[in-house]
Design an enzyme around this catalytic site. Structure first.
Site, PDB file in Angstrom:
ATOM      1  N   GLY A  71     -14.546  41.210  98.857  1.00 13.77           N
ATOM      2  CA  GLY A  71     -16.009  41.222  99.007  1.00 13.77           C
ATOM      3  C   GLY A  71     -16.714  41.599  97.718  1.00 13.77           C
ATOM      4  N   LEU A  72     -16.057  41.261  96.590  1.00 15.06           N
ATOM      5  CA  LEU A  72     -16.674  41.422  95.268  1.00 15.06           C
ATOM      6  C   LEU A  72     -17.143  42.848  94.965  1.00 15.06           C
ATOM      7  CD1 LEU A  72     -18.665  38.064  95.052  1.00 15.06           C
ATOM      8  CD2 LEU A  72     -16.447  38.580  94.045  1.00 15.06           C
ATOM      9  N   ASN A 126     -19.935  32.770  89.623  1.00 19.99           N
ATOM     10  CA  ASN A 126     -19.150  32.626  90.850  1.00 19.99           C
ATOM     11  C   ASN A 126     -20.058  32.236  92.004  1.00 19.99           C
ATOM     12  OD1 ASN A 126     -17.433  32.766  92.997  1.00 19.99           O
ATOM     13  ND2 ASN A 126     -17.090  34.977  92.886  1.00 19.99           N
ATOM     14  N   CYS A 129     -17.264  32.489  96.204  1.00 15.72           N
ATOM     15  CA  CYS A 129     -16.464  33.520  96.867  1.00 15.72           C
ATOM     16  C   CYS A 129     -16.602  33.367  98.378  1.00 15.72           C
ATOM     17  CB  CYS A 129     -16.906  34.918  96.455  1.00 15.72           C
ATOM     18  SG  CYS A 129     -15.923  36.168  97.305  1.00 15.72           S
ATOM     19  N   GLY A 216      -2.400  32.282  94.825  1.00 16.85           N
ATOM     20  CA  GLY A 216      -0.971  32.377  94.534  1.00 16.85           C
ATOM     21  C   GLY A 216      -0.299  31.014  94.516  1.00 16.85           C
TER      22      GLY A 216
HETATM   23  C1  LIG Z   1      -7.927  40.048  94.586  1.00 13.13           C
HETATM   24  C2  LIG Z   1      -8.720  38.871  94.059  1.00 13.13           C
HETATM   25  C3  LIG Z   1     -10.022  39.080  93.612  1.00 13.13           C
HETATM   26  C4  LIG Z   1     -10.792  38.011  93.118  1.00 13.13           C
HETATM   27  N1  LIG Z   1     -12.047  38.245  92.675  1.00 13.13           N
HETATM   28  C5  LIG Z   1     -12.779  37.219  92.140  1.00 13.13           C
HETATM   29  C6  LIG Z   1     -14.068  37.461  91.571  1.00 13.13           C
HETATM   30  O1  LIG Z   1     -14.558  38.599  91.503  1.00 13.13           O
HETATM   31  N2  LIG Z   1     -14.768  36.385  91.082  1.00 13.13           N
HETATM   32  C7  LIG Z   1     -14.238  35.104  91.112  1.00 13.13           C
HETATM   33  O2  LIG Z   1     -14.903  34.171  90.650  1.00 13.13           O
HETATM   34  N3  LIG Z   1     -13.002  34.867  91.602  1.00 13.13           N
HETATM   35  C8  LIG Z   1     -12.266  35.874  92.119  1.00 13.13           C
HETATM   36  N4  LIG Z   1     -10.996  35.636  92.604  1.00 13.13           N
HETATM   37  C9  LIG Z   1     -10.444  34.264  92.559  1.00 13.13           C
HETATM   38  C10 LIG Z   1      -9.522  34.055  91.349  1.00 13.13           C
HETATM   39  O3  LIG Z   1     -10.207  34.251  90.137  1.00 13.13           O
HETATM   40  C11 LIG Z   1      -8.897  32.633  91.369  1.00 13.13           C
HETATM   41  O4  LIG Z   1      -9.921  31.675  91.307  1.00 13.13           O
HETATM   42  C12 LIG Z   1      -8.058  32.352  92.607  1.00 13.13           C
HETATM   43  O5  LIG Z   1      -7.378  33.517  93.061  1.00 13.13           O
HETATM   44  C13 LIG Z   1      -7.032  31.228  92.383  1.00 13.13           C
HETATM   45  O6  LIG Z   1      -6.136  31.527  91.330  1.00 13.13           O
HETATM   46  P1  LIG Z   1      -4.691  32.256  91.571  1.00 13.13           P
HETATM   47  O7  LIG Z   1      -3.999  31.506  92.682  1.00 13.13           O
HETATM   48  O8  LIG Z   1      -3.991  32.167  90.267  1.00 13.13           O
HETATM   49  O9  LIG Z   1      -4.999  33.665  91.991  1.00 13.13           O
HETATM   50  C14 LIG Z   1     -10.218  36.697  93.092  1.00 13.13           C
HETATM   51  C15 LIG Z   1      -8.896  36.509  93.531  1.00 13.13           C
HETATM   52  C16 LIG Z   1      -8.145  37.572  94.000  1.00 13.13           C
HETATM   53  C17 LIG Z   1      -6.720  37.324  94.440  1.00 13.13           C
END
Ligand SMILES: Cc1cc2nc3c(=O)[nH]c(=O)nc-3n(C[C@H](O)[C@H](O)[C@H](O)COP(=O)(O)O)c2cc1C
Length: 300
Positions: A71-72, A126, A129, A216
């Protein structure tokens, strides 16, 4: 051998970035990772005021990745500027600040506030989300709303802007084109894919929020497909992410059309992943005689 890439006039020493929200704002990982080695540090999302985030539990493990509904949560722009941005001043890497908000005005306030911060090279907006009730995702799932917010931010932003797109849409090409038409300097994708997990023994949702964002390695094929489609729909650069675990994954995204890539959830599994991806890309280039990383972009 050239590993540098350029996005909207900003030159990165290599194409490897951190995915927002998975690397703190750099400080949290700096005991493990040499931030100077990275193309860019992308900070966690920051809003105009502090946000407490969602109720716990807000992360859950699943096959091939994780669900999150943070939730940012963030300390707000004032603390971010004084503490996190200040910390990043001693590193030789680019800084991309991820911006979140619940209304257009929230976003504009943060963007204007960062305008005179010389340490900020780019802004990542962003609008995707899935875990906040108001705003955010609404802008990322409707092309007219995306166009509108992009245009408004572009008018006040002093740094180039990257619009971060949601995979939870019918046509990613259409969304990419809307961001480009409104003046975005680049797009990044994918944010997390909305998912759900139920604990059958407790007979409860695994996350207090019921749904969460899936990230992931399991989401990588979806992300590669979307990066391919988006990068072939627009002329602006694309930053690709979604399940990157090693250099081979990063190169796959570059071949699909990404100018740069970001490592997300895998930072939790192995905090050295970003550095390993940087080294692995160089090894691949040497082994397969790639003189310039830009030569293998969009090669398929
Ligand atoms: C715990 C967590 C927190 C995240 N927080 C944000 C965020 O604050 N702003 C955003 O644009 N993306 C956020 N993301 C998304 C990631 O930046 C990314 O776009 C997404 O997880 C896909 O990449 P990955 O599979 O390598 O994690 C978050 C992802 C995770 C797992």
């Amino acid at each position: 051998m050239n590993t540098t890439v350029e996005i909207a006039g900003v030159k990165f020493k290599n194409p490897v970035m951190t995915a927002s929200g998975t690397f703190g704002s750099g400080m949290e990982y700096s005991d493990f990772v040499d931030l100077n080695k990275l193309g860019a540090v992308v900070t966690k999302g920051v809003a105009n005021v502090p946000w407490p985030g969602n109720s716990v539990p807000r992360v859950a493990e699943v096959y091939g990745g994780m669900l999150n509904a943070i939730g940012l949560q963030n300390p707000g722009i004032d603390v971010f500027v004084e503490r996190d941005l200040e910390f990043l001043k001693k590193y030789d890497t680019k800084v991309i600040v991820n911006v979140c908000g619940k209304s257009v005005e929230d976003y504009l306030e943060v963007v204007e506030r960062l305008g005179d911060e010389k340490r900020v090279d780019m802004l990542e907006i962003n609008v995707s989300c899935p875990n906040v009730k108001e705003g955010a995702i609404a802008f990322g799932q409707n092309k007219d709303a995306l166009f509108d917010i992009t245009e408004k931010i572009k008018k006040v932003a002093k740094q180039p802007i990257i619009m971060k797109l949601s995979p939870n849409v019918t046509s990613i090409s259409e969304m990419a084109r809307a961001a480009e038409a409104a003046g975005a300097d680049a797009i990044s994708l994918i944010n997390t894919i909305t998912g759900m997990k139920i604990d059958i023994y407790k007979r409860k949702f695994a996350l207090a929020n019921k749904t969460g964002g899936m990230s992931g390695p399991a989401i990588k094929p979806v992300a590669v497909r979307m990066v391919y489609e988006a990068s072939h729909a627009v002329d602006i650069p694309v930053i690709g992410m979604g399940g990157i675990a090693n250099a081979e994954d990063a190169i796959e995204f570059i071949m699909a059309g990404a100018t740069a890539v970001a490592v997300g959830a895998m930072n939790f599994h192995d905090p050295y992943t970003t550095e390993k991806v940087v080294d692995g890309i160089e090894e691949y280039m040497k082994k397969y005689d790639v003189k310039d990383i830009n030569d293998i972009r969009k090669i398929v």
